[in-house]
Design a protein around this motif. Structure first.
Motif, PDB file in Angstrom:
ATOM      1  N   LEU A   1      44.795 -46.238   2.927  1.00 10.85           N
ATOM      2  CA  LEU A   1      43.733 -45.248   3.619  1.00 10.85           C
ATOM      3  C   LEU A   1      44.554 -44.032   4.170  1.00 10.85           C
ATOM      4  O   LEU A   1      44.144 -42.927   4.300  1.00 10.85           O
ATOM      5  N   GLU A   2      45.511 -44.654   4.935  1.00 13.73           N
ATOM      6  CA  GLU A   2      46.278 -43.630   5.951  1.00 13.73           C
ATOM      7  C   GLU A   2      47.213 -42.779   5.069  1.00 13.73           C
ATOM      8  O   GLU A   2      47.467 -41.555   5.681  1.00 13.73           O
TER       9      GLU A   2
ATOM     10  N   ALA B   1      58.502 -42.068   3.041  1.00 11.78           N
ATOM     11  CA  ALA B   1      58.292 -41.100   3.762  1.00 11.78           C
ATOM     12  C   ALA B   1      56.878 -40.683   4.401  1.00 11.78           C
ATOM     13  O   ALA B   1      56.788 -40.452   5.566  1.00 11.78           O
ATOM     14  N   ALA B   2      55.935 -41.342   3.712  1.00 15.43           N
ATOM     15  CA  ALA B   2      54.450 -41.238   3.964  1.00 15.43           C
ATOM     16  C   ALA B   2      54.259 -42.313   5.326  1.00 15.43           C
ATOM     17  O   ALA B   2      53.582 -41.972   6.100  1.00 15.43           O
ATOM     18  N   ILE B   3      54.928 -43.283   5.257  1.00 15.15           N
ATOM     19  CA  ILE B   3      54.558 -44.330   6.201  1.00 15.15           C
ATOM     20  C   ILE B   3      55.537 -43.903   7.196  1.00 15.15           C
ATOM     21  O   ILE B   3      55.061 -44.002   8.649  1.00 15.15           O
ATOM     22  N   ALA B   4      56.579 -43.248   7.295  1.00  7.49           N
ATOM     23  CA  ALA B   4      57.453 -42.789   8.422  1.00  7.49           C
ATOM     24  C   ALA B   4      56.625 -41.791   9.199  1.00  7.49           C
ATOM     25  O   ALA B   4      56.902 -41.936  10.432  1.00  7.49           O
ATOM     26  N   ARG B   5      55.912 -41.002   8.678  1.00  2.40           N
ATOM     27  CA  ARG B   5      55.145 -39.933   9.463  1.00  2.40           C
ATOM     28  C   ARG B   5      54.026 -40.420  10.216  1.00  2.40           C
ATOM     29  O   ARG B   5      53.642 -39.692  11.076  1.00  2.40           O
TER      30      ARG B   5
ATOM     31  N   VAL C   1      62.513 -46.415  10.236  1.00  2.37           N
ATOM     32  CA  VAL C   1      61.369 -45.790  10.589  1.00  2.37           C
ATOM     33  C   VAL C   1      59.960 -46.599  10.075  1.00  2.37           C
ATOM     34  O   VAL C   1      59.164 -46.951  10.950  1.00  2.37           O
ATOM     35  N   ALA C   2      60.014 -46.623   8.782  1.00  3.15           N
ATOM     36  CA  ALA C   2      58.795 -46.979   8.220  1.00  3.15           C
ATOM     37  C   ALA C   2      58.551 -48.339   8.369  1.00  3.15           C
ATOM     38  O   ALA C   2      57.243 -48.883   8.718  1.00  3.15           O
ATOM     39  N   THR C   3      59.648 -49.088   8.381  1.00  2.00           N
ATOM     40  CA  THR C   3      59.312 -50.702   8.567  1.00  2.00           C
ATOM     41  C   THR C   3      59.068 -50.993  10.271  1.00  2.00           C
ATOM     42  O   THR C   3      58.370 -51.949  10.425  1.00  2.00           O
TER      43      THR C   3
END
Length: 289
Positions: A68-69, A126-130, A264-266
């Motif tokens: 959702l995020e 990239a989306a998660i890291a943001r 970053v994402a992890t």
């Protein structure tokens, strides 16, 4: 000159007809593999909660909330048939984090082609890291700082600590080129050194407490023992983080620009799991981790 693509599974007679009827003797004929639509399994339905966490390192609820995020960042303007669902894209990426294997393996697991797998994994990462600005931060409010101080004090009675600072090596494959050796660490393998109470490698600051050098009194010895035990919290955190996402120790095979977002994402995902009070997932028996 024309380029004519021919399905290699057409009957030979059909190919012969094309060759004979061509009015351009310079035509080039290319055998093209037929497009195969792989089966895309809904792992939310086929796996129970334990197997799901084992293979994706997060619970079903956490994955749904994460989707959702980031779903807005995964939107694409496409009219293609068989478009890959956002849920499949996210699970594919999580599967890579959970294994550290070749991306093609995560693609096969998710029923996605090799080309699409690379594009999807980097876009989802990239989306998660943001989300890092919101999910990776020091305690800000008075209440958050008080909670952190109590937690750290319980470790070794070191007062007023709200965070611990250290660094850890994230293993990568050689980036090649003239600067490749810059990334070789003192242990002999290639890595990215990520910095997340500090050790003696950091300078003493008003906000950063390091061990005392040249100990002389029992009080100083006790101070250092307490400081070191308190600092161990960040070392354990690094261990849990890498255990949750083995891609961080397997040796990523990306360029620097793609490795950094994965790190970053992890970290974002590990913090989310901790905030959701999720336990460490069991190791996948198919992996040597």
């Amino acid at each position: 000159m024309r380029v004519i693509c021919v399905d290699i599974h057409r009957e030979k007679e059909a190919l012969s007809d094309i060759l004979i009827s061509s009015d351009d003797e310079n035509d080039i004929f290319i055998d093209r593999r037929p497009r195969v639509i792989k089966e895309r399994i809904n792992y939310f339905e086929t796996l129970d909660d334990l197997d799901f966490i084992m293979r994706f390192r997060l619970s079903k609820n956490s994955v749904e909330e994460l989707l959702l995020e980031i779903e807005h960042d995964l939107q694409q303007a496409t009219q293609r048939n068989h478009a890959i669902q956002h849920r499949i894209q996210l699970l594919l990426t999580l599967r890579y984090y959970a294994t550290g294997s070749f991306l093609i393996s995560a693609g096969d697991f998710s029923g996605v082609s090799k080309t699409s797998t690379h594009r999807i994994a980097h876009r989802v990462t990239a989306a998660i890291a943001r989300l890092a600005r919101r999910d990776i931060k020091l305690p800000t409010s008075a209440e958050e700082r008080a909670v952190a101080q109590v937690d750290f004090y319980a470790t070794a009675r070191f007062p007023r600590v709200i965070s611990a600072l250290d660094c850890t090596h994230v293993k990568v494959q050689s980036f090649s080129g003239n600067d490749a050796e810059v990334f070789r660490n003192r242990k002999g393998y290639f890595s990215i050194n990520g910095i997340i109470l500090a050790d003696g490698g950091y300078a003493l600051k008003p906000y950063l407490i390091t061990p005392i050098q040249n100990l002389q009194t029992p009080a100083e010895i006790l101070f250092n023992e307490s400081q070191i035990r308190t600092r161990k919290n960040i070392e354990r955190t690094f261990g849990f983080w890498k255990r949750r996402f083995p891609c961080l120790v397997a040796g990523m095979r990306f360029s620097v620009s793609h490795v950094l977002p994965v790190i970053v994402a992890t970290a974002v995902l590990h913090n989310k799991a901790r905030m959701a009070a999720e336990t460490m997932p069991p190791d996948d028996p198919l992996l040597n981790i």
